[in-house]
Enzyme design. Structure first.
Site, PDB file in Angstrom:
ATOM      1  N   ASN A   1      41.593  36.565  45.895  1.00 29.17           N
ATOM      2  CA  ASN A   1      41.832  35.145  44.887  1.00 29.17           C
ATOM      3  C   ASN A   1      41.487  33.998  45.725  1.00 29.17           C
ATOM      4  O   ASN A   1      41.482  33.812  46.971  1.00 29.17           O
ATOM      5  CB  ASN A   1      43.265  36.216  45.142  1.00 29.17           C
ATOM      6  CG  ASN A   1      44.029  35.870  46.625  1.00 29.17           C
ATOM      7  OD1 ASN A   1      43.261  36.305  47.441  1.00 29.17           O
ATOM      8  ND2 ASN A   1      45.468  35.887  46.492  1.00 29.17           N
ATOM      9  N   ILE A   2      41.674  33.010  44.307  1.00 31.71           N
ATOM     10  CA  ILE A   2      41.115  32.042  44.663  1.00 31.71           C
ATOM     11  C   ILE A   2      42.908  30.997  43.815  1.00 31.71           C
ATOM     12  O   ILE A   2      43.297  30.393  42.712  1.00 31.71           O
ATOM     13  CB  ILE A   2      40.238  31.423  43.929  1.00 31.71           C
ATOM     14  CG1 ILE A   2      38.792  31.792  44.893  1.00 31.71           C
ATOM     15  CG2 ILE A   2      39.436  29.611  44.325  1.00 31.71           C
ATOM     16  CD1 ILE A   2      38.699  31.868  45.507  1.00 31.71           C
TER      17      ILE A   2
ATOM     18  N   GLU B   1      40.470  41.003  41.332  1.00 32.81           N
ATOM     19  CA  GLU B   1      39.922  41.530  41.034  1.00 32.81           C
ATOM     20  C   GLU B   1      39.355  40.972  39.546  1.00 32.81           C
ATOM     21  O   GLU B   1      37.579  41.488  39.670  1.00 32.81           O
ATOM     22  CB  GLU B   1      40.939  42.599  40.266  1.00 32.81           C
ATOM     23  CG  GLU B   1      41.732  43.423  41.102  1.00 32.81           C
ATOM     24  CD  GLU B   1      42.612  42.996  41.291  1.00 32.81           C
ATOM     25  OE1 GLU B   1      42.335  41.644  42.030  1.00 32.81           O
ATOM     26  OE2 GLU B   1      44.007  42.769  40.594  1.00 32.81           O
TER      27      GLU B   1
ATOM     28  N   CYS C   1      45.082  41.135  34.882  1.00 34.09           N
ATOM     29  CA  CYS C   1      43.754  41.780  35.797  1.00 34.09           C
ATOM     30  C   CYS C   1      43.781  43.371  35.401  1.00 34.09           C
ATOM     31  O   CYS C   1      42.238  43.812  34.752  1.00 34.09           O
ATOM     32  CB  CYS C   1      43.555  42.145  37.416  1.00 34.09           C
ATOM     33  SG  CYS C   1      43.565  40.634  38.293  1.00 34.09           S
TER      34      CYS C   1
HETATM   35  N1  THU Z   1      46.491  38.571  43.150  1.00 26.57           N
HETATM   36  C1  THU Z   1      45.192  39.098  43.204  1.00 26.57           C
HETATM   37  O1  THU Z   1      44.548  38.143  43.516  1.00 26.57           O
HETATM   38  N2  THU Z   1      45.324  40.151  42.590  1.00 26.57           N
HETATM   39  C2  THU Z   1      45.953  41.193  41.919  1.00 26.57           C
HETATM   40  O2  THU Z   1      45.979  42.174  41.301  1.00 26.57           O
HETATM   41  C3  THU Z   1      47.685  40.309  42.643  1.00 26.57           C
HETATM   42  C4  THU Z   1      47.633  38.922  42.818  1.00 26.57           C
HETATM   43  C5  THU Z   1      46.830  37.599  43.895  1.00 26.57           C
HETATM   44  C6  THU Z   1      47.391  35.982  42.954  1.00 26.57           C
HETATM   45  C7  THU Z   1      47.862  35.262  43.634  1.00 26.57           C
HETATM   46  O3  THU Z   1      46.660  34.214  44.513  1.00 26.57           O
HETATM   47  C8  THU Z   1      48.401  36.040  44.766  1.00 26.57           C
HETATM   48  O4  THU Z   1      47.701  37.357  44.736  1.00 26.57           O
HETATM   49  C9  THU Z   1      49.652  36.291  44.596  1.00 26.57           C
HETATM   50  O5  THU Z   1      50.079  36.580  44.030  1.00 26.57           O
END
Ligand code: THU
Length: 133
Positions: free
Chosen positions: A42-43, A55, A91
């Site tokens: 996640n960015i 994802e 996602c």
């Molecule tokens: N996040 C993900 O990368 N994937 C998910 O399926 C759930 C949420 C990230 C988004 C954000 O950067 C952080 O987790 C908190 O929501």
């Protein structure tokens, strides 16, 4: 490759997380049928809605190397959650567009908990291109 080995790759992806706002690091990996591995993490952004999930970054990473839906075999994600980390709603919609309906999705946490599913299970009655006809 075992599910445990695939989750270990997703944990490698998680190390690339840029998450200074949520402090919630998520890692992902997409594995292609011909054995390539694409990481995602996640960015985040100070403008919160612009944050991008692990994802989606992993899937987009594979697509940017020329891979398409039916070339993909496995998608795994991992985060430091009590139960396994499950993909958010946005996602799920993107996975349903870009990843095979019966492709293996591995959801995991950092303590070795692992569950296997498919996008058909995670997003039944998905909205897709057929709805636009
Ligand atoms: N996040 C993900 O990368 N994937 C998910 O399926 C759930 C949420 C990230 C988004 C954000 O950067 C952080 O987790 C908190 O929501």
């Amino acid at each position: 490759m075992t599910n445990e080995e695939i989750v270990a790759l997703a944990k490698e992806g998680r190390k690339l997380s840029y998450s200074p706002y949520s402090h919630f690091a998520v890692g992902a990996v997409v594995i292609t049928k011909d054995g390539k591995q694409y990481f995602g993490a996640n960015i985040e952004n100070a403008s919160y809605p612009l944050c991008m999930c692990a994802e989606r970054n992993a899937l987009y990473n594979a697509y940017m190397d020329g891979y398409k839906k039916n070339d993909l075999l496995v998608l795994a994600l991992v985060a430091d959650t009590d139960d396994v980390c499950t993909p958010c709603g946005a996602c799920r919609q993107v996975i349903s567009e870009l990843f095979p309906s019966d492709g293996k999705i591995i959801m995991a946490n950092m303590n070795g908990k692992i569950k296997e599913t498919t996008i058909s299970e995670l997003l039944p009655f998905a909205f897709d291109s057929s709805d636009l006809q």
